[in-house]
Design an enzyme around this catalytic site. Structure first.
Site, mmCIF file in Angstrom:
data_model
loop_
_atom_site.group_PDB
_atom_site.id
_atom_site.type_symbol
_atom_site.label_atom_id
_atom_site.label_comp_id
_atom_site.label_asym_id
_atom_site.label_seq_id
_atom_site.Cartn_x
_atom_site.Cartn_y
_atom_site.Cartn_z
ATOM 1 N N PHE A 30 71.138 -94.972 15.707
ATOM 2 C CA PHE A 30 69.834 -95.045 16.373
ATOM 3 C C PHE A 30 69.541 -96.509 16.664
ATOM 4 O O PHE A 30 69.741 -97.361 15.804
ATOM 5 C CB PHE A 30 68.743 -94.460 15.468
ATOM 6 C CG PHE A 30 67.360 -94.556 16.062
ATOM 7 C CD1 PHE A 30 66.941 -93.656 17.026
ATOM 8 C CD2 PHE A 30 66.481 -95.551 15.656
ATOM 9 C CE1 PHE A 30 65.675 -93.754 17.591
ATOM 10 C CE2 PHE A 30 65.207 -95.652 16.205
ATOM 11 C CZ PHE A 30 64.802 -94.746 17.177
ATOM 12 N N ASP A 55 73.413 -103.601 14.220
ATOM 13 C CA ASP A 55 71.990 -103.255 14.211
ATOM 14 C C ASP A 55 71.557 -103.145 12.754
ATOM 15 O O ASP A 55 71.826 -102.140 12.089
ATOM 16 C CB ASP A 55 71.776 -101.927 14.957
ATOM 17 C CG ASP A 55 70.306 -101.504 14.980
ATOM 18 O OD1 ASP A 55 69.504 -102.096 14.224
ATOM 19 O OD2 ASP A 55 69.964 -100.577 15.738
ATOM 20 N N LYS A 68 62.320 -104.271 11.284
ATOM 21 C CA LYS A 68 61.518 -103.597 10.252
ATOM 22 C C LYS A 68 61.095 -104.471 9.059
ATOM 23 O O LYS A 68 59.934 -104.817 8.932
ATOM 24 C CB LYS A 68 62.245 -102.344 9.779
ATOM 25 C CG LYS A 68 62.318 -101.275 10.884
ATOM 26 C CD LYS A 68 62.770 -99.938 10.355
ATOM 27 C CE LYS A 68 62.536 -98.827 11.361
ATOM 28 N NZ LYS A 68 63.603 -98.637 12.335
HETATM 29 C C1 LIG Z 1 63.739 -98.428 13.762
HETATM 30 C C2 LIG Z 1 65.044 -98.804 14.312
HETATM 31 C C3 LIG Z 1 65.168 -99.347 15.600
HETATM 32 C C4 LIG Z 1 63.992 -99.471 16.543
HETATM 33 O O1 LIG Z 1 63.004 -100.303 16.047
HETATM 34 P P1 LIG Z 1 61.526 -100.244 16.702
HETATM 35 O O2 LIG Z 1 60.798 -101.361 16.007
HETATM 36 O O3 LIG Z 1 60.968 -98.899 16.389
HETATM 37 O O4 LIG Z 1 61.696 -100.469 18.150
HETATM 38 C C5 LIG Z 1 66.409 -99.764 16.025
HETATM 39 N N1 LIG Z 1 67.488 -99.622 15.227
HETATM 40 C C6 LIG Z 1 67.411 -99.111 13.992
HETATM 41 C C7 LIG Z 1 68.631 -99.035 13.153
HETATM 42 C C8 LIG Z 1 66.188 -98.667 13.502
HETATM 43 O O5 LIG Z 1 66.119 -98.116 12.276
#
Ligand SMILES: *Cc1c(COP(=O)(O)O)cnc(C)c1O
Length: 409
Positions: free
Chosen positions: A146, A231, A260
């Site tokens: 994701f 990521d 985050k």
């Molecule tokens: C939450 C998340 C995102 C997106 O972050 P947002 O601040 O909601 O745009 C991207 N990659 C990973 C792995 C995530 O957990």
């Protein structure tokens, strides 16, 4: 809404049965959260919950950590915002610290995870363009990962549930099965620019990617001049017991997205890159009005003051390892309810045999908040400051709910 109508509206927040004007993207929520303190979240009826969501791995220091409140208050008395027309000293400090403690040489600040990924994708394209290979624009990604909800990041993840109804899907991404190095090799073309992966999948169901697989990706990227991009929006900033999750694997990327946990609850993200990868990002190539604003970087620096300390990180690793053992015992005791236990540090998951949504709801009623993920997994993402007593309280609730599910099975 007209001013007159607005004045007639009650000022109390809407409850479940009054109409909402917040766009319906989130579905019904279980309660209205009105206050947080450490590992606890309070609803509008004054009920207290042990918060193992941490705002989805955001509140690493729990709610309203005094050091963060202090940093935010002090900055709010000094300067809120000036845009990136001017140098923001806190950005220099934060970027310097992130680079000193990682593979990176340069940082672009954003407001969210998806924006940090957007920056990573732009870096990959620009890097290949600068290298005289403009046809190399495609990013290889992995099924189940994701990367956010913007048009580029839903195309990156490629899952039907993300892209459905939002076509045409942006070009330039190719998904392959996670862990399948032959599939990666087969997907490589003269258009490939980069490989993007979460070292530990969050939304995808708490999957720790095999370090050997990351090593094999690193080798492919080095062989043909691709960027390896991690990521770490969810798994970074101490969550897995090291500042960055990839540290435990010995494999470093060229580019990394963070968000985050970085602001501990204040919206801030970052895209880190080494000198080679970031060389093409020259003045005018990218920008953000709010990215790295003085409030955001003041709080993020205060977050790192606490988290980026060897003792703190070791404590996260130790608590996580011990809790993982307790969860493994939970699985042994209730095998008809818990199918799998996984994760690292305080990024842990339980795969539920039945409805994981029912399991989350039952835990909430019992006073413990969890986050659902893919593959029937419930995520346990306590604040990194969680105490032994709070972990033991959570375990007790998990046992009582698992017992009930087991009796019902
Ligand atoms: C939450 C998340 C995102 C997106 O972050 P947002 O601040 O909601 O745009 C991207 N990659 C990973 C792995 C995530 O957990």
């Amino acid at each position: 809404m007209s001013g007159q109508l607005a004045q007639q509206m009650p000022t109390v927040p809407p409850s479940a049965d009054t109409p909402t004007h917040v766009m319906g993207t989130y579905g019904p929520r279980a309660f209205a959260a009105v206050r947080g303190e450490g590992a606890y979240l309070f609803d509008d009826a004054g009920r207290r919950y042990l918060d193992f969501t941490s705002g989805i791995a955001v509140n690493g220091l729990g709610h309203c950590h005094p050091a963060l409140t202090k940093a935010l208050q002090a900055q709010s008395d000094t300067l809120w915002h000036c845009s990136n027309l001017f140098e923001v000293p806190g950005q220099e400090t934060l970027a310097g610290r992130l680079c000193a403690d990682s593979f990176a040489d340069a940082v672009f600040f954003t407001n969210s995870g998806a924006e940090a990924l957007e920056c990573a994708i732009k870096i990959a394209r620009r890097f290949q363009h600068s290298a005289g290979q403009p046809q190399r624009h495609e990013v290889i990604t992995f099924e189940g990962c994701f990367h956010g909800r913007t048009l580029a990041t839903i195309a990156a993840a490629g899952q039907e549930k993300l892209v459905s109804g939002f076509g045409p899907v942006m070009a330039g991404f190719k998904q392959v099965p996670l862990g399948d190095i032959e599939a990666v090799r087969a997907a490589l073309t003269d258009q490939t620019a980069a490989i993007l992966i979460e070292p530990v999948l969050g939304e995808g169901g708490i999957k720790v990617v095999d370090p050997d697989f990351l090593g094999a990706l690193r080798k492919i990227c080095d062989e043909i001049g691709l960027l390896l991009m991690f990521d770490e929006v969810q798994c970074g900033i101490g969550r897995t017991g090291t500042l960055f999750a990839h540290e435990a694997t010995g494999i470093a990327p060229d580019v990394m997205a963070l968000a985050k946990g970085l602001g501990g609850g204040f919206p801030v993200g970052a895209c880190l890159a080494n000198a080679g990868a970031s060389a093409g990002m020259t003045p005018g190539s990218h920008g953000s009005t709010f990215g790295g604003n003085p409030l955001a970087v003041a709080v993020a620096n205060a977050v790192l003051d606490v988290i980026d300390q060897p003792d703190f990180l070791q404590d996260v690793a130790d608590k996580g390892a011990e809790f993982l053992q307790s969860l493994t015992a939970l699985k042994s005791q209730w095998p008809s309810v818990v199918a799998d236990v996984r994760g690292r540090g305080l990024m842990l998951g339980l795969q539920i045999t039945g409805s994981h949504m029912d399991f989350v709801a039952a835990c909430r009623v019992a006073g413990l908040l969890l986050v659902p993920a893919a593959e029937n997994v419930v995520r346990l993402l306590p604040p990194l400051t969680i105490t032994a007593q709070e972990l033991s309280d959570a375990l007790e609730i998990l046992h009582s709910v698992a017992k009930r599910f087991s009796d019902d099975a």
